[in-house]
Scaffold this motif. Structure first.
Motif, short mmCIF file in Angstrom:
data_model
loop_
_atom_site.label_atom_id
_atom_site.label_comp_id
_atom_site.label_asym_id
_atom_site.label_seq_id
_atom_site.Cartn_x
_atom_site.Cartn_y
_atom_site.Cartn_z
N TYR A 1 12.53 -11.67 12.24
CA TYR A 1 11.87 -11.68 13.55
C TYR A 1 11.52 -13.08 14.07
CZ TYR A 1 8.32 -11.09 17.11
OH TYR A 1 7.61 -11.20 18.26
N PRO A 2 10.90 -13.95 13.28
CA PRO A 2 10.55 -15.28 13.82
C PRO A 2 11.76 -16.07 14.31
CG PRO A 2 9.36 -14.89 11.79
CD PRO A 2 10.36 -13.78 11.92
N ASP A 3 12.86 -16.00 13.59
CA ASP A 3 14.07 -16.72 14.01
C ASP A 3 14.64 -16.15 15.30
OD1 ASP A 3 14.00 -18.46 11.83
OD2 ASP A 3 15.14 -17.05 10.57
N LEU B 1 0.80 -1.22 0.00
CA LEU B 1 0.00 0.00 0.00
C LEU B 1 0.84 1.27 0.00
CD1 LEU B 1 -2.77 -0.99 2.57
CD2 LEU B 1 -2.97 -0.85 0.08
N PHE B 2 1.98 1.24 0.66
CA PHE B 2 2.79 2.45 0.84
C PHE B 2 4.22 2.25 0.38
CE2 PHE B 2 -0.48 2.43 4.21
CZ PHE B 2 -1.19 3.56 3.83
N LEU B 3 4.39 1.69 -0.79
CA LEU B 3 5.72 1.40 -1.31
C LEU B 3 6.60 2.65 -1.36
CD1 LEU B 3 7.66 -0.68 -2.41
CD2 LEU B 3 6.69 -0.29 -4.68
N ASP B 4 6.05 3.76 -1.82
CA ASP B 4 6.84 5.00 -1.90
C ASP B 4 7.31 5.46 -0.52
OD1 ASP B 4 6.66 5.12 -4.63
OD2 ASP B 4 4.89 6.43 -4.61
N LEU B 5 6.47 5.30 0.48
CA LEU B 5 6.84 5.67 1.85
C LEU B 5 8.04 4.85 2.32
CD1 LEU B 5 6.05 7.33 4.39
CD2 LEU B 5 4.68 5.36 5.07
N PHE B 6 8.03 3.56 2.04
CA PHE B 6 9.14 2.70 2.43
C PHE B 6 10.40 3.03 1.65
CE2 PHE B 6 5.85 0.41 4.51
CZ PHE B 6 6.45 -0.38 5.45
N ARG B 7 10.24 3.40 0.39
CA ARG B 7 11.41 3.75 -0.43
C ARG B 7 12.06 5.06 0.04
NH1 ARG B 7 9.06 2.29 -6.43
NH2 ARG B 7 9.39 0.05 -6.27
N ARG B 8 11.24 6.00 0.51
CA ARG B 8 11.76 7.31 0.93
C ARG B 8 12.35 7.30 2.34
NH1 ARG B 8 6.65 9.39 -1.15
NH2 ARG B 8 6.05 9.56 1.03
N ASN B 9 12.05 6.30 3.12
CA ASN B 9 12.47 6.26 4.52
C ASN B 9 13.25 4.99 4.82
OD1 ASN B 9 10.94 8.65 5.76
ND2 ASN B 9 9.41 7.60 4.53
N THR B 10 14.02 5.05 5.88
CA THR B 10 14.77 3.88 6.32
C THR B 10 13.86 3.07 7.24
OG1 THR B 10 16.80 5.14 6.22
CG2 THR B 10 16.85 3.09 7.47
N VAL B 11 13.40 1.96 6.74
CA VAL B 11 12.51 1.08 7.52
C VAL B 11 13.26 -0.23 7.77
CG1 VAL B 11 10.29 -0.10 7.56
CG2 VAL B 11 10.48 2.13 6.45
N ALA B 12 13.36 -0.59 9.02
CA ALA B 12 14.08 -1.81 9.38
C ALA B 12 13.33 -3.04 8.89
CB ALA B 12 14.27 -1.88 10.89
N PRO B 13 14.04 -4.03 8.37
CA PRO B 13 13.39 -5.26 7.93
C PRO B 13 12.89 -6.08 9.12
CG PRO B 13 15.76 -5.48 7.74
CD PRO B 13 15.49 -4.05 8.15
N VAL B 14 11.86 -6.88 8.90
CA VAL B 14 11.31 -7.70 9.98
C VAL B 14 11.31 -9.20 9.63
CG1 VAL B 14 9.87 -5.86 10.92
CG2 VAL B 14 8.94 -7.36 9.14
N ALA B 15 11.84 -9.56 8.48
CA ALA B 15 11.81 -10.96 8.05
C ALA B 15 12.55 -11.89 9.01
CB ALA B 15 12.40 -11.09 6.64
N LEU C 1 12.37 -17.21 18.25
CA LEU C 1 12.60 -18.60 18.62
C LEU C 1 13.92 -18.76 19.38
CD1 LEU C 1 11.52 -21.47 18.49
CD2 LEU C 1 12.75 -21.75 16.33
N ASP C 2 14.96 -18.09 18.93
CA ASP C 2 16.24 -18.13 19.65
C ASP C 2 16.09 -17.58 21.07
OD1 ASP C 2 17.50 -19.19 17.44
OD2 ASP C 2 18.39 -17.29 16.80
N THR C 3 15.34 -16.51 21.22
CA THR C 3 15.11 -15.93 22.53
C THR C 3 14.34 -16.89 23.44
OG1 THR C 3 15.13 -13.70 21.61
CG2 THR C 3 14.07 -13.98 23.76
N LEU C 4 13.30 -17.51 22.90
CA LEU C 4 12.52 -18.46 23.69
C LEU C 4 13.38 -19.67 24.11
CD1 LEU C 4 9.19 -18.42 21.69
CD2 LEU C 4 9.61 -17.44 23.96
N HIS C 5 14.17 -20.17 23.18
CA HIS C 5 15.05 -21.29 23.51
C HIS C 5 16.10 -20.88 24.54
CE1 HIS C 5 14.16 -23.73 19.63
NE2 HIS C 5 13.28 -23.97 20.58
N GLY C 6 16.62 -19.67 24.42
CA GLY C 6 17.62 -19.19 25.37
C GLY C 6 17.07 -19.10 26.77
#
Length: 60
Positions: A27-29, A11-25, A32-37
């Protein structure tokens, strides 16, 4: 969270292109590492599993 990010990117591709947005891909790993720890710190626990309450959790 991952689905929300995917929708926001569509929906907001231009907004993401104009700003520095941290990736979240990663996150699940990291979660899980935190839960195991945390489980590894429990005394007398040689084996552990990560679990969640699913539909019984208000955040589900």
């Amino acid at each position: 969270m991952l689905e929300n990010r995917e929708v926001m990117l569509r929906l907001f591709l231009d907004l993401f292109r104009r700003n520095t947005v941290a990736p979240v891909a990663h996150y699940p790993d990291e979660l899980l590492d935190t839960l195991h720890g945390g489980a590894a710190e429990l005394p007398g626990r040689a084996h552990h599993r990560a679990a969640h309450p699913g539909i019984h959790n208000s955040a589900y």
